[in-house]
Structures are given as C-alpha cells and as structure tokens.
Write a protein that holds these residues in place. Structure first.
Motif: not given
Length: 311
Positions: A43-48, A68-69, A75-76, A78-86
């Motif tokens: 669910d996009p909203q739950a994930r966001r 996509e993630a 799009a967030m 300054t509220d965006a988290p840091r991301i580690l992509d596998a």
C-alpha cells in the motif's frame, strides 16, 4: 528515533531472502525495527507513512520497485529518511555512495555521511575485493582482459531457483548469463577500476549458500616481473586489520560453501611463478558478506554505531 533513543529502521521487502537475513542480523545492533502490517506492505500510503517515521529505510526490492521507493522518498524533501538499497538500481549512480567499506580507506567515512548508500552485489564483492587493490597498486593494468568465473549457492537466485534446487532431482550445476550481459558487469567494471568490461561467466551449484569468484591471470601480461608473492602482499597490505576480509595462503582446492552462515570473505592467490600463471579467488557467503551481512555493516556505519564482530 524511538522512545528509548534508538535509531529506527524499516525494511521494505523484509519477507525476501536478503530482507530476512538483515532482519535476523539486526538483533546485533541497538536499533528499533518497524514493520508494516503484511496486508498493507504494498500500500503506497502505508509505506510512505512508515518511511517518514523512521531514520533509515533498507530496500530489499526488485530494481523497478526500488526506484519507485526512492522517488517516493525524494518527494518527501527534508522529511525523507536515509536509504540503504540492496537492489542493483543505484550501484553505479554517482549520487549514491557504494557500500563496500573495505574498498578504500575513505569509504567508511563516505558511508557514514551518506543519505543514499547502495549495497554491493555478491559477485562484485568478490571481484572488486580481488582486483581493485591490484589495479590501484599498478600490478594489474586497468586494460587487462579480465575473465571471471564464479559459482554461487542457489539461495541468491530467488524463489523459482530455490524451489528448483530443493525439489527432488534438482539441477547439479548450471551456467547462466551466457549472453555476457549480466547486470553486475557495470558495477564490477566501475569499482574494480577496469578500462573495459570483463567477461563474466556465473554459475549456480546445488548447495544453498556460499560462493567462489575466480580470476585467472597470465603473469607475463602484467607490468614488470610481477609474481604471486607480489599479488599476495598487495592484497594483504590493503586488508590488514580487517575482521571480515582475510588474505589466506593458497591451497589445492576450495569448497564453495565453507563460509556459509558467516559475514567473512577469504582472498587467495594461487598459481605458479614458473608457469607464469595465477588464479585469484574470493570465497564468501552470497547471503553474508555478499548481501545481508554487508547491509548490516553499512547500516552500522550510517548510524554511527560500531559494526558487530563478524560471525
């Protein structure tokens, strides 16, 4: 941060092989794992909402879903988290930091400061560990015609491959990628410091976890009179002090799954100075230092935590 001051982590795709491996290893770090109701995991909203509520998101998704993630996170603002992509989606993207801490002396600090970190692939981990120090030292020319032979356990091939190998009469051994367009080749070429793409022949053996990456070398094609001891010494100097990567003595044979269940990697230089031939080998667990173990090491650096000892 959680109420107890711990960093919060969300694994998007935690039900997959790499996600499960990371989830299991998180018990070794003082972090709080947050999860979405399985019914809402797509669910996009739950994930966001979950992404906005945590410090770090670990993506264990196919490439398209990972992109996509990341678009969602971007799009967030300054509220965006840091991301580690596998996934492989961002491994050669210059805006992302490559998550191989042992690659260079400056790499751990780059990972600590990065907002976006790409976790290395399993095959590239072995190849880059072997070749980058030798290319950097001038022992192997950047334009050397590199050929790579590698075998992995079937656990890295996804659900269909796992099911094929675990049913009665599963395949004993398979070569694949014979169109020579494997998706790991750009990553290998870039971070090993090669001037041209290597020939890469991957294979899968009838065992769950483990991996050997091997690179044959004609010593007379190297500058000067480079010998086996020179190659070994350069690797040993580069990885001195590492608790995860060891440069070991050559041996008569290697068993691919000997490091299964660990986050370690062994590098060796085999061969004959008289014959002027050598074979470089890297042995690791494709789900350990080649995937989930590397992700935990990167996550610890990103959060300013001491990486747990290698198992």
């Amino acid at each position: 941060m959680s109420s107890d001051g711990q960093a919060t982590v969300f694994i998007d795709g935690e039900a997959g092989t790499t996600g499960l491996g990371i989830r299991d290893r998180l018990r070794h770090l003082p972090v709080t794992l947050r999860s979405i109701d399985p019914a809402l995991r797509k669910d996009p909203q739950a994930r966001r909402e979950m992404m906005m509520a945590v410090d770090v998101v670990i993506l264990c998704l196919p490439d398209a879903a990972a992109r996509e993630a990341v678009d969602m996170a971007d799009a967030m603002g300054t509220d965006a988290p840091r991301i580690l992509d596998a996934s492989t989606a961002f491994r050669t993207d210059p805006a992302w930091v490559y998550g191989f801490p042992e690659m260079d002396a400056s790499q751990p600090d780059a990972i600590r400061k990065a907002a976006r970190v790409s976790n290395p692939g399993c095959y590239p981990t072995g190849l880059i560990a072997l070749l980058r120090p030798l290319v950097s030292a001038g022992l192997v020319p950047a334009d050397y015609p590199v050929c790579i032979n590698a075998v992995s356990g079937y656990s890295g091939g996804g659900r269909s491959m796992i099911e094929a190998h675990e049913r009665e009469g599963g395949p004993a051994f398979e070569l694949y990628g014979l169109g020579l367009g494997h998706k790991h080749i750009p990553e290998m070429t870039l971070y090993a410091g090669l001037a041209q793409a290597p020939i890469f022949v991957p294979s899968v053996g009838h065992f769950p976890q483990g991996m050997i990456v091997s690179v044959p070398l004609h010593l007379d094609r190297l500058p000067g009179r480079v010998g086996i001891a020179d190659l070994h010494a350069a690797l040993a100097a580069h990885y001195a002090g590492s608790d995860r990567i060891a440069v070991a003595d050559p041996c008569a044979k290697l068993v691919a799954d000997a490091l299964a269940g660990t986050d370690r990697m062994e590098l060796r230089v085999h061969g004959s100075d008289d014959a002027r031939q050598a074979v470089l080998t890297a042995r690791l667990d494709n789900l350990g230092k080649g995937a989930s173990g590397a992700a935990l090491q990167n996550l610890a650096l990103m959060l300013g935590l001491e990486p747990p000892p290698s198992v």
